[in-house]
Design a protein around this motif. Structure first.
Motif, PDB file in Angstrom:
ATOM      1  N   GLY A 256      83.854  10.860  58.548  1.00 34.15           N
ATOM      2  CA  GLY A 256      83.339  11.971  59.426  1.00 34.15           C
ATOM      3  C   GLY A 256      83.075  11.506  60.800  1.00 34.15           C
ATOM      4  N   ARG A 257      82.798  10.129  61.116  1.00 34.10           N
ATOM      5  CA  ARG A 257      82.571   9.699  62.220  1.00 34.10           C
ATOM      6  C   ARG A 257      83.706   9.146  63.143  1.00 34.10           C
ATOM      7  N   ALA A 258      83.639   9.162  64.437  1.00 29.98           N
ATOM      8  CA  ALA A 258      84.720   8.258  65.127  1.00 29.98           C
ATOM      9  C   ALA A 258      84.660   6.768  65.047  1.00 29.98           C
ATOM     10  N   LEU A 259      85.694   6.354  64.666  1.00 30.86           N
ATOM     11  CA  LEU A 259      85.879   4.796  64.670  1.00 30.86           C
ATOM     12  C   LEU A 259      86.576   4.245  66.024  1.00 30.86           C
ATOM     13  N   LEU A 260      87.461   5.107  66.524  1.00 31.97           N
ATOM     14  CA  LEU A 260      88.291   4.764  67.839  1.00 31.97           C
ATOM     15  C   LEU A 260      88.721   5.954  68.228  1.00 31.97           C
ATOM     16  N   TYR A 261      88.630   6.017  69.709  1.00 31.31           N
ATOM     17  CA  TYR A 261      89.113   7.286  70.415  1.00 31.31           C
ATOM     18  C   TYR A 261      89.603   6.617  71.829  1.00 31.31           C
ATOM     19  N   GLY A 262      91.011   7.266  72.272  1.00 27.92           N
ATOM     20  CA  GLY A 262      91.403   6.886  73.530  1.00 27.92           C
ATOM     21  C   GLY A 262      92.700   6.631  73.635  1.00 27.92           C
ATOM     22  N   SER A 263      93.339   6.122  74.684  1.00 23.32           N
ATOM     23  CA  SER A 263      94.721   5.883  74.804  1.00 23.32           C
ATOM     24  C   SER A 263      95.033   4.791  73.747  1.00 23.32           C
ATOM     25  N   LEU A 264      96.179   5.163  72.961  1.00 24.08           N
ATOM     26  CA  LEU A 264      96.912   4.226  72.078  1.00 24.08           C
ATOM     27  C   LEU A 264      97.232   2.941  72.659  1.00 24.08           C
ATOM     28  N   GLN A 265      97.766   3.114  73.927  1.00 28.54           N
ATOM     29  CA  GLN A 265      98.307   1.782  74.555  1.00 28.54           C
ATOM     30  C   GLN A 265      97.095   0.797  74.811  1.00 28.54           C
ATOM     31  N   GLU A 266      95.987   1.318  75.428  1.00 25.39           N
ATOM     32  CA  GLU A 266      94.813   0.640  75.630  1.00 25.39           C
ATOM     33  C   GLU A 266      94.041   0.134  74.261  1.00 25.39           C
ATOM     34  N   ILE A 267      93.910   0.925  73.372  1.00 26.00           N
ATOM     35  CA  ILE A 267      93.523   0.467  72.019  1.00 26.00           C
ATOM     36  C   ILE A 267      94.209  -0.635  71.420  1.00 26.00           C
ATOM     37  N   LYS A 268      95.491  -0.709  71.603  1.00 25.56           N
ATOM     38  CA  LYS A 268      96.454  -1.749  71.037  1.00 25.56           C
ATOM     39  C   LYS A 268      96.290  -2.829  71.822  1.00 25.56           C
ATOM     40  N   ARG A 269      96.000  -2.877  73.124  1.00 30.40           N
ATOM     41  CA  ARG A 269      95.961  -4.028  73.967  1.00 30.40           C
ATOM     42  C   ARG A 269      94.542  -4.599  73.740  1.00 30.40           C
ATOM     43  N   ASP A 270      93.437  -3.675  73.574  1.00 30.23           N
ATOM     44  CA  ASP A 270      92.084  -4.306  73.197  1.00 30.23           C
ATOM     45  C   ASP A 270      92.161  -5.247  71.915  1.00 30.23           C
ATOM     46  N   PHE A 271      93.049  -4.678  71.010  1.00 33.77           N
ATOM     47  CA  PHE A 271      93.099  -5.571  69.649  1.00 33.77           C
ATOM     48  C   PHE A 271      93.812  -6.875  69.910  1.00 33.77           C
ATOM     49  N   ALA A 272      94.396  -7.063  70.963  1.00 34.51           N
ATOM     50  CA  ALA A 272      94.935  -8.455  71.143  1.00 34.51           C
ATOM     51  C   ALA A 272      94.685  -8.895  72.587  1.00 34.51           C
ATOM     52  N   PRO A 273      93.806  -8.982  73.313  1.00 33.14           N
ATOM     53  CA  PRO A 273      93.333  -9.196  74.247  1.00 33.14           C
ATOM     54  C   PRO A 273      93.816 -10.640  75.203  1.00 33.14           C
ATOM     55  N   ASN A 274      93.942 -11.598  73.992  1.00 30.36           N
ATOM     56  CA  ASN A 274      94.135 -12.894  74.438  1.00 30.36           C
ATOM     57  C   ASN A 274      95.614 -13.383  73.808  1.00 30.36           C
ATOM     58  N   SER A 275      96.401 -12.660  73.811  1.00 28.81           N
ATOM     59  CA  SER A 275      97.508 -13.226  73.457  1.00 28.81           C
ATOM     60  C   SER A 275      98.921 -12.565  74.284  1.00 28.81           C
ATOM     61  N   VAL A 276      99.851 -13.278  74.600  1.00 29.56           N
ATOM     62  CA  VAL A 276     100.903 -12.952  75.376  1.00 29.56           C
ATOM     63  C   VAL A 276     102.336 -13.285  74.555  1.00 29.56           C
ATOM     64  N   ARG A 277     103.334 -12.565  74.866  1.00 31.73           N
ATOM     65  CA  ARG A 277     104.638 -12.751  74.450  1.00 31.73           C
ATOM     66  C   ARG A 277     105.574 -13.365  75.545  1.00 31.73           C
ATOM     67  N   VAL A 278     106.134 -14.326  75.491  1.00 35.80           N
ATOM     68  CA  VAL A 278     106.904 -14.933  76.399  1.00 35.80           C
ATOM     69  C   VAL A 278     108.448 -15.536  76.085  1.00 35.80           C
ATOM     70  N   ARG A 279     109.344 -15.039  76.781  1.00 33.93           N
ATOM     71  CA  ARG A 279     110.804 -15.303  76.503  1.00 33.93           C
ATOM     72  C   ARG A 279     111.271 -16.341  77.631  1.00 33.93           C
ATOM     73  N   ALA A 280     111.409 -17.496  77.329  1.00 34.97           N
ATOM     74  CA  ALA A 280     111.763 -18.406  78.653  1.00 34.97           C
ATOM     75  C   ALA A 280     112.702 -19.373  77.882  1.00 34.97           C
ATOM     76  N   ALA A 281     113.470 -20.148  78.637  1.00 34.59           N
ATOM     77  CA  ALA A 281     114.423 -20.976  78.081  1.00 34.59           C
ATOM     78  C   ALA A 281     113.589 -22.426  77.595  1.00 34.59           C
ATOM     79  N   GLU A 282     112.642 -22.779  78.338  1.00 31.84           N
ATOM     80  CA  GLU A 282     111.865 -24.096  77.822  1.00 31.84           C
ATOM     81  C   GLU A 282     110.460 -23.787  78.506  1.00 31.84           C
ATOM     82  N   LEU A 283     109.458 -23.957  77.323  1.00 30.42           N
ATOM     83  CA  LEU A 283     108.137 -23.678  77.788  1.00 30.42           C
ATOM     84  C   LEU A 283     107.391 -25.363  77.830  1.00 30.42           C
ATOM     85  N   PRO A 284     106.805 -25.555  78.789  1.00 32.29           N
ATOM     86  CA  PRO A 284     105.759 -27.128  78.779  1.00 32.29           C
ATOM     87  C   PRO A 284     104.979 -27.112  77.663  1.00 32.29           C
ATOM     88  N   ALA A 285     104.834 -28.036  77.292  1.00 36.56           N
ATOM     89  CA  ALA A 285     103.897 -28.330  76.009  1.00 36.56           C
ATOM     90  C   ALA A 285     102.486 -28.309  76.468  1.00 36.56           C
TER      91      ALA A 285
END
Length: 300
Positions: A208-237
């Motif tokens: 009966g209580r709110a756990l999450l409320y707001g923009s779906l895009q922002e909520i999804k982003r907040d759950f993965a704030p420190n990750s990125v997806r990169v497509r590149a020919a080669e990434l330095p190590a």
């Protein structure tokens, strides 16, 4: 900012000693698809029935289309979780009858019913009795029944129930076209992939209580704030700030620490890395739903 069509402020509902809705507040904006989510028994149906004036809240306030629940029934279309078609009546007769209950005259209701039957590819079934239709066909009839009076606000409780993938796509397309026409939709569904496709904002409730409320895009982003997806020919190590790396097809998922996504991208560009695509990683809504509900559980 869009106008509000629904404002819920601190509503509560109890059944005996059980609290079904507990100080719940949210707002639905004109022209959006708003997801009302939660596990079984979370209080979703009780909340919807309060909005529809089927139940009265014990406390709190609801303003729906500028008035109290029940004052604007002709402007609201409601698809309940429990279906309610008259099985021995003909499909077209049922739709016209339901339209007349909503204040539409018979001729207009018949024209509207025929138009809607065509939109869901059931125009040849209008003369059949409801019980002759398959479960999926009945579900489509139930869906268009809540549109027969051309409402401004639609409250849909499990609209995809019993539909095969082809008809799910049809109903999704119909919902999108309704929003394009200026309608507002409150959607309650358990298929998180469909919610993710359709909804602008969500409210996740449990006990009966709110756990999450707001923009779906922002909520999804907040759950993965420190990750990125990169497509590149080669990434330095030796990229600064990277504490984890996972190859996912032609994309690399990088976990960052101590550096923001924009700063990290600027570093790639400065090192002349040929970046083909770059985005902040998000978590599927289904995973967020499970994590939040399990985290809210209280073992006895």
């Amino acid at each position: 900012m869009a106008d509000s069509v629904l404002e819920v402020r601190n509503i509560c509902k109890k059944y005996g000693g059980h609290v079904a809705v507990d100080e719940l507040s949210f707002e639905v904006l004109q022209g959006e698809v708003f997801g009302l989510l939660g596990p079984n028994g979370a209080g979703k149906t009780s909340t919807i029935r309060i909005l529809m004036d089927i139940f009265k809240a014990d406390s709190g306030e609801v303003e729906l289309l500028g008035g109290r629940p029940g004052q604007s029934r002709e402007r609201v279309g409601y698809l309940p979780e429990e279906r309610g078609l008259y099985r021995d009546q003909k499909v077209l007769e049922v739709l016209v009858y339901l339209g007349r209950l909503k204040g539409v005259d018979g001729t207009a209701a018949k024209g509207r019913a025929l138009e809607l039957l065509e939109r869901v590819e059931l125009e040849e079934w209008g003369g059949k009795r409801v019980k002759e239709l398959s479960r999926g066909m009945q579900q489509k009839v139930q869906f268009i029944a809540c549109l027969i009076h051309d409402p401004e606000l639609l409250i849909l409780d499990e609209p995809f129930q019993g539909l095969d993938p082809v008809n799910v796509e049809m109903i999704k397309g119909l919902m999108r076209s309704l929003v394009d026409e200026g309608k507002t939709i409150v959607l309650s569904a358990h298929q998180m992939n469909l919610v993710e496709e359709l909804c602008d904002r969500i409210l996740l409730i449990d006990e009966g209580r709110a756990l999450l409320y707001g923009s779906l895009q922002e909520i999804k982003r907040d759950f993965a704030p420190n990750s990125v997806r990169v497509r590149a020919a080669e990434l330095p190590a030796d990229l600064p700030g990277v504490v984890g790396s996972e190859r996912q097809g032609d994309v690399t998922l990088l976990t960052l620490d101590g550096i923001g996504a924009q700063e990290f991208l600027a570093g790639l560009v400065a090192r002349n890395v040929q970046v083909e695509s770059f985005e902040r990683a998000t978590v599927p809504l289904n995973d967020i739903f499970v994590a939040m509900v399990q985290g809210n559980s209280h073992p006895e």
